[in-house]
Design a protein around this motif. Sequence first.
Motif, PDB file in Angstrom:
ATOM      1  N   LEU A 158       0.671  -0.971   0.059  1.00 55.31           N
ATOM      2  CA  LEU A 158       0.185  -0.061  -0.179  1.00 55.31           C
ATOM      3  C   LEU A 158       0.215   0.947  -0.165  1.00 55.31           C
ATOM      4  CD1 LEU A 158      -2.866  -1.101   2.674  1.00 55.31           C
ATOM      5  CD2 LEU A 158      -2.142  -1.461  -0.003  1.00 55.31           C
ATOM      6  N   TRP A 159       1.961   0.994   0.569  1.00 56.78           N
ATOM      7  CA  TRP A 159       3.097   1.747   0.713  1.00 56.78           C
ATOM      8  C   TRP A 159       3.355   2.796  -0.853  1.00 56.78           C
ATOM      9  CZ3 TRP A 159       7.762   3.312  -1.079  1.00 56.78           C
ATOM     10  CH2 TRP A 159       8.831   1.898  -1.283  1.00 56.78           C
ATOM     11  N   ARG A 160       2.969   1.826  -1.783  1.00 57.07           N
ATOM     12  CA  ARG A 160       3.366   2.643  -3.167  1.00 57.07           C
ATOM     13  C   ARG A 160       1.709   3.152  -4.092  1.00 57.07           C
ATOM     14  NH1 ARG A 160       8.268   1.025  -5.286  1.00 57.07           N
ATOM     15  NH2 ARG A 160       8.128   1.173  -7.332  1.00 57.07           N
ATOM     16  N   GLU A 161       1.057   3.234  -3.461  1.00 53.61           N
ATOM     17  CA  GLU A 161      -0.347   3.561  -3.818  1.00 53.61           C
ATOM     18  C   GLU A 161      -1.303   4.605  -3.461  1.00 53.61           C
ATOM     19  OE1 GLU A 161      -1.496   1.691  -6.199  1.00 53.61           O
ATOM     20  OE2 GLU A 161      -0.882  -0.002  -6.273  1.00 53.61           O
ATOM     21  N   ASP A 162      -0.623   5.183  -1.827  1.00 52.52           N
ATOM     22  CA  ASP A 162      -1.202   6.206  -1.376  1.00 52.52           C
ATOM     23  C   ASP A 162       0.105   6.888  -0.291  1.00 52.52           C
ATOM     24  OD1 ASP A 162      -3.497   7.740  -0.691  1.00 52.52           O
ATOM     25  OD2 ASP A 162      -2.577   7.436   1.520  1.00 52.52           O
ATOM     26  N   ASP A 163       0.514   8.340  -0.450  1.00 53.47           N
ATOM     27  CA  ASP A 163       1.326   8.725   0.264  1.00 53.47           C
ATOM     28  C   ASP A 163       0.397   8.520   1.879  1.00 53.47           C
ATOM     29  OD1 ASP A 163       2.585   9.730  -2.427  1.00 53.47           O
ATOM     30  OD2 ASP A 163       1.851  11.423  -2.239  1.00 53.47           O
ATOM     31  N   GLN A 164      -0.065   8.778   1.839  1.00 56.69           N
ATOM     32  CA  GLN A 164      -0.742   8.343   3.503  1.00 56.69           C
ATOM     33  C   GLN A 164      -0.334   7.488   4.290  1.00 56.69           C
ATOM     34  OE1 GLN A 164      -3.605  11.664   5.885  1.00 56.69           O
ATOM     35  NE2 GLN A 164      -5.311  11.696   3.092  1.00 56.69           N
ATOM     36  N   ALA A 165      -0.797   6.024   3.546  1.00 64.93           N
ATOM     37  CA  ALA A 165      -0.246   4.726   4.146  1.00 64.93           C
ATOM     38  C   ALA A 165       0.953   4.291   3.925  1.00 64.93           C
ATOM     39  CB  ALA A 165      -0.497   3.079   2.907  1.00 64.93           C
TER      40      ALA A 165
END
Length: 277
Positions: free
Chosen positions: A82-89
């Motif tokens: 998920l870290w590569r999908e969303d800055d807040q994640a």
Amino acid sequence: MEALADKALLLSQLDEPYTLNPEAIAFYRQNGYVKLKHVLTPAVLSYYGDIITDLVFKLNTLVKPMEDRTTYERAFLQIMNLWREDDQAREFVFSKRLAKIAADLMGVEGVRIYHDQALYKEPSGGITPWHADQFYWPLASPHAVTVWIPLQDIPMEMGPLAFAEGSQHVEIGRNIEISDESEKTLEVTLRKRNFKVHDTPFELGEVSYHAGWTFHRAGPNTSDRPRKVMTMIYMDKDQIITQPRNKFQTADHVTWLSSVPVGSKPQDEMNPILFSY
């Protein structure tokens, strides 16, 4: 301004060091896991839990009815990196607080992210069979650990994670993928060898860390709520990639390690260092 201040507080809570006592470190190294209370605040779990949940349902592709799924598919919805999908994640996954605990438990100078994964066990979701995570990882060293983070409290009826204490020290069942076979075979083997199984609820803010070769499982979710869990896998920052020993490790080498040469360290783009002394 108030919203910015609240966000700054959440970020500081993700980064400030957690006091890890020597007894917890000794317990982890002997038993292959440890459960730690009050690691994350309710505010952090609420804020980032909503973000993670939105991503899970946005990115999930498993839509088959429960009765048509395999045992693995019934265990949980699984969304990776998920870290590569969303800055807040990414803010949550890159928590220095959580990464430092991993480094201290393993006794290494620093840790990289291997990958993250959200594991959502739906209502009526089935068991997670006995398995050891490192079966899937082409890593030379046992210095790899998963943090298991419930995004709400997890009573027994929701299927908390259970651990076979000390099982990381014995080379049994290391060639079995997660499956009906692994559940049956390892259940018998662990019982014959008298491994104590720790299976207890998780309070809000409580997390667990388990070593790559520690056998673990989870019961079914018999509640009417999804069991929402986020995980991150950390490895020693000086971990070496080894020759894949099965098709799953071959896939992991390509997907999570960018196919870097066997015998080398992971690269920073896909596997950045999250904490180092």
